[in-house]
Design a protein around this motif. Sequence first.
Motif, short mmCIF file in Angstrom:
data_model
loop_
_atom_site.label_atom_id
_atom_site.label_comp_id
_atom_site.label_asym_id
_atom_site.label_seq_id
_atom_site.Cartn_x
_atom_site.Cartn_y
_atom_site.Cartn_z
N CYS A 262 1.55 -5.16 24.82
CA CYS A 262 2.00 -3.78 24.78
C CYS A 262 3.47 -3.65 24.42
CB CYS A 262 1.67 -3.03 26.07
SG CYS A 262 1.50 -4.04 27.52
N VAL A 263 4.30 -4.65 24.76
CA VAL A 263 5.70 -4.64 24.31
C VAL A 263 5.75 -4.80 22.79
CG1 VAL A 263 7.93 -5.79 24.43
CG2 VAL A 263 6.56 -5.55 26.50
N ALA A 264 4.99 -5.76 22.27
CA ALA A 264 4.96 -5.98 20.82
C ALA A 264 4.40 -4.76 20.09
CB ALA A 264 4.11 -7.21 20.51
N TRP A 265 3.38 -4.13 20.66
CA TRP A 265 2.78 -2.94 20.06
C TRP A 265 3.81 -1.83 19.89
CZ3 TRP A 265 1.44 1.61 23.17
CH2 TRP A 265 0.77 2.60 22.43
N VAL A 266 4.56 -1.52 20.94
CA VAL A 266 5.57 -0.46 20.86
C VAL A 266 6.70 -0.86 19.92
CG1 VAL A 266 7.34 0.78 22.17
CG2 VAL A 266 5.04 0.54 23.11
N TYR A 267 7.16 -2.11 20.00
CA TYR A 267 8.26 -2.57 19.17
C TYR A 267 7.94 -2.38 17.68
CZ TYR A 267 11.95 -5.68 17.41
OH TYR A 267 13.04 -6.20 16.74
N SER A 344 -3.31 2.17 15.92
CA SER A 344 -2.39 1.73 14.87
C SER A 344 -1.29 2.75 14.61
CB SER A 344 -3.18 1.51 13.58
OG SER A 344 -3.94 2.67 13.25
N PHE A 345 -1.54 4.02 14.92
CA PHE A 345 -0.56 5.08 14.65
C PHE A 345 0.06 5.63 15.93
CE2 PHE A 345 -4.90 6.82 14.49
CZ PHE A 345 -4.89 7.61 15.63
N GLY A 346 -0.34 5.14 17.07
CA GLY A 346 0.15 5.65 18.34
C GLY A 346 -0.91 5.53 19.40
N GLN A 347 -1.59 6.62 19.71
CA GLN A 347 -2.61 6.57 20.74
C GLN A 347 -3.65 7.66 20.55
OE1 GLN A 347 -0.30 6.53 24.33
NE2 GLN A 347 1.28 7.73 23.38
N ALA A 348 -4.74 7.50 21.28
CA ALA A 348 -5.84 8.45 21.20
C ALA A 348 -6.44 8.62 22.59
CB ALA A 348 -6.92 7.97 20.22
N ASN A 371 0.56 10.72 17.29
CA ASN A 371 1.60 9.81 16.87
C ASN A 371 2.94 10.41 17.30
OD1 ASN A 371 2.10 11.80 14.95
ND2 ASN A 371 2.17 10.39 13.21
N LYS A 372 4.02 9.99 16.70
CA LYS A 372 5.34 10.45 17.14
C LYS A 372 5.54 11.93 16.91
CE LYS A 372 10.25 9.28 16.61
NZ LYS A 372 11.22 8.44 15.87
N SER A 406 -2.25 5.89 8.78
CA SER A 406 -2.06 5.34 10.13
C SER A 406 -0.59 5.12 10.48
CB SER A 406 -2.82 4.02 10.29
OG SER A 406 -4.19 4.25 10.39
N GLN A 407 0.28 5.96 9.96
CA GLN A 407 1.72 5.80 10.21
C GLN A 407 2.14 6.53 11.48
OE1 GLN A 407 3.60 7.10 6.58
NE2 GLN A 407 2.94 5.29 5.43
N PHE A 408 3.06 5.95 12.18
CA PHE A 408 3.51 6.48 13.47
C PHE A 408 4.47 7.66 13.29
CE2 PHE A 408 6.69 6.03 17.04
CZ PHE A 408 5.88 6.59 18.03
#
Length: 465
Positions: A262-267, A344-348, A371-372, A406-408
């Motif tokens: 989850c750290v790598a995912w957010v980074y 891939s773009f944030g969360q669902a 996403n953001k 799938s962009q954040f």
Amino acid sequence: MVKNISYHGVGFFRKQSLMFKETSLTLLLIITILPYHSLANEALNPSPKERTQDFQIYEKMPIIDYLYYDQASSYSPFSMEQSLSFSKSFYNISHLLINIGAKKNKFNPFLTQMSYLLFDLFLMPHPLIWLHEEWHRASMANRNIKSKNESKFFHSQEKNGVVKVSQVSDQDLIRFKAKYPEEFVRMHAAGLESQIQLNRHIEKDLVSISQPDWNSSLMFINALNNVLYFDTCASKLGDNSSKKLDETESSIEERDFTGLDCVAWVYDLFRPKEAYEDRGIHPSGNGIDRYRYYQDLNDDEKSYLKLSRNLHMLNLLSPLLWTRSPFKLDKFAFHLGIHHLPSSFGQAVAFDVYSTWKEHNFSSSVYVFMNKNSFSLGLDTHLYDLKWMQFSLNPRIFFWLQPKNSQFATSNLQPGILMSLLIKKDLTHHSKWFVEAGYKTTGWVPGLVSLRPQGFTKFGIFLYI
């Protein structure tokens, strides 16, 4: 990578705060008592006529799962659906045998539920770990990246308190991040996604075939494990674990592909354009410094990780985790599941509805994608066992609006669709063969490996036990 707080007996809670330990243990005990109430509700709300049958297990086993991968690969022997099916089948058959033994020895319901819990938590957590890592591997294999799952189906090779996906080269990760940054993000989240998808499949079985309530502890362990994993990532506990690995791993081959998921995912969610090699040199002087620490995140990234952890607690509130009694709107009765998934773009967030239509089971999932910069929606509908001649037809259609490519960080939305048809026919009294074909456009679909347009063909059997 899977932290050992997730599964290994007493270690399940040993690194959590005292309050979190007590709360979690209390909830685990509650989940063993709930079946008393659930059985009473089931008696008051009998299942539809077509679901009343002698079988207690109904397993879809895809023998051939041919995906039109973006790049052909032989590095992952199992698709996402195959590994999920194997793990789910193992627990269902194991729980059936425990149930038979409990009845033979005249266990009361509480002791029976405790037997399931002890088996899942202490004796055989390994298929869950294996499943988690296989979904990471499937994401890499889609881009022709070699890897090794250090968790075996019945045994997990643990080093410094973690189980790894190893033997991934730095050059492959450099290429993956540079060419497919959104898929790279999804690779980090795929293990967490696998465990939530397993719970969703179990919930469907609970409703569609009135399966005995022997998977409650497994579902709870799955959901709680992910919350604990997020909580560890969002603290110095995770950094301590990553530091131990950095201090002991001298060769590239023995390193995990990413460290704490989850750290790598957010980074990488926040930094899609940052070159992978910009992470610097590993402390040993050999290779790239792969593992991201909580302290490597900026304030916005730390806040997002904590938000995701809090949203992930929705998985612990899914109504089907706590009750088998349906909700009712006038004459319409339905069961509800609620799940949060990193993407891939944030969360669902998925709201799963299970019910019947003209004596046929159906399920619909309403998705909220985030996403953001945007929120959007999706609707996924399945119909089951529509009769046509000697065949059973199972159509599925999934419409969505998701962040473009799938962009954040984008505010642009992109429509997409998945359509598939599964056809079944009797093989024996305890089995049916099936063939399934479908196609999806660009977009993220839980349990399907590619974010790009993809066709798929599957062949296998359904087992009835």
